[in-house]
Design an enzyme around this catalytic site. Structure first.
Site, short mmCIF file in Angstrom:
data_model
loop_
_atom_site.label_atom_id
_atom_site.label_comp_id
_atom_site.label_asym_id
_atom_site.label_seq_id
_atom_site.Cartn_x
_atom_site.Cartn_y
_atom_site.Cartn_z
N TYR A 1 24.50 -0.86 -17.73
CA TYR A 1 24.60 -0.24 -16.42
C TYR A 1 25.89 0.41 -16.00
CZ TYR A 1 23.74 0.43 -11.43
OH TYR A 1 23.63 1.15 -10.11
N THR B 1 18.06 -2.48 -1.04
CA THR B 1 17.06 -1.35 -1.12
C THR B 1 15.99 -2.46 -2.15
OG1 THR B 1 17.81 -0.79 -3.18
CG2 THR B 1 18.52 0.46 -1.43
N LYS C 1 27.00 4.17 -15.66
CA LYS C 1 27.68 4.86 -14.31
C LYS C 1 29.13 5.23 -14.48
CE LYS C 1 23.88 4.15 -11.69
NZ LYS C 1 23.22 5.41 -11.02
N VAL D 1 13.09 11.63 -16.20
CA VAL D 1 14.32 12.43 -16.36
C VAL D 1 14.99 12.48 -17.57
CG1 VAL D 1 14.72 12.29 -13.64
CG2 VAL D 1 15.79 10.29 -15.43
N GLY E 1 0.85 -1.15 -0.24
CA GLY E 1 0.02 -0.10 0.14
C GLY E 1 0.80 1.39 -0.06
#
Length: 280
Positions: A175, A210, A179, A80, A55
């Site tokens: 990736y 994360t 970076k 972005v 939620g």
């Protein structure tokens, strides 16, 4: 009184429940900053994860946390990769607060079809990662630096790179390229903006607990298994000299330092936050 009292910070990609952006926004607010919060989706639904949806209310929830800390917050939906959407958010910040002192370029493409060998890498997946991670950082920096220069105030730009911006890894070509590019952009922009007292630095996290790593808990049948996720994180932690993966709060602490006057003589740096796995 916090070290960012009276400052205004813009944090992109700040709508995830367990991401760097939310932790950074909370930390900057605790230090006294008002916040401009952006994300590509209102509830952080951009993240591709195996966990069942909860939620979480994304940007609205983060904005409430900022206000509960006694600071002001405005939100904007921003892809972005789109300069016009970025400019609208910058204009909103200018109308609301009259300035932006700190920009944290945190928005990033979710892991997906790019995590394959280069010979199997779809061109569209390559472009999706580069356009979000690198071009997005360029576009946001361009718009916010323009406002900082026009206002004639010192500023801080904090870019999110990675340990993958220092070392290449198999199956992560897009990736890593994005970076590595962020670090090059950081150095060039630091040189350009130094005469305006605007510093530009990059944070290079390693593995972090994360929502971007929720895929580690995906079973073969596609279901999320928290025990599998915990084991995978433990395996990663065992390979790190300090014995644990990073937390979002670790990153937020460094972002707060780089956004403060304490870092006024630090610019053009790509600072590792990887528990000792990368030392250059």
């Amino acid at each position: 009184m916090g070290c960012l009292e009276g400052k205004v910070a813009m944090v992109t990609g700040s709508g995830g429940e367990r991401g760097f952006g939310r932790a950074i926004a909370r930390r900057l607010a605790a230090e006294g900053a008002d916040l401009v919060l952006t994300d590509v989706a209102p509830a952080g639904t951009r993240v591709v994860a195996a966990k069942p949806a909860g939620g979480w209310r994304g940007l609205d929830a983060v904005a409430e946390e900022v206000r509960q800390a006694g600071r002001r917050a405005v939100t904007a939906l921003v892809d972005v990769r789109a300069a016009d959407q970025i400019q609208r958010a910058v204009d909103l910040a200018d109308r609301t607060f009259g300035r932006i002192d700190i920009l944290v370029n945190n928005a990033a493409a979710p892991p997906g079809a790019d995590r394959v060998p280069v010979v199997e890498l779809p061109e569209e997946a390559w472009h999706a990662v580069l356009e979000t991670n690198l071009t997005g950082t360029y576009l946001c920096s361009k718009a916010v630096a323009g406002l900082m220069v026009a206002r004639g105030t010192a500023g801080r730009i904090v870019n999110m790179s990675s340990n993958c911006g220092k070392v290449g890894y198999a199956r992560l070509a897009a990736y890593c390229a994005s970076k590595f590019g962020v670090i090059g952009l950081t150095q060039a922009l630091a040189m350009e903006l130094a005469p305006h007292r605007i510093t530009v630095n990059a944070i290079c996290p390693g593995s972090a607990d994360t929502d971007r790593l929720d895929f580690l808990g995906r079973r073969a049948d596609g279901r999320y298994d928290p025990a599998l996720h915990a084991r995978a994180l433990a395996d990663r932690a065992a390979q790190i000299p300090l014995g644990r993966v990073a937390s979002a709060e670790d990153v937020a602490e460094l972002a707060a330092f780089l956004g403060s006057d304490a870092s006024a003589y630090v610019t053009g740096q790509a600072i590792n936050l990887a528990g000792g796995t990368v030392m250059h």
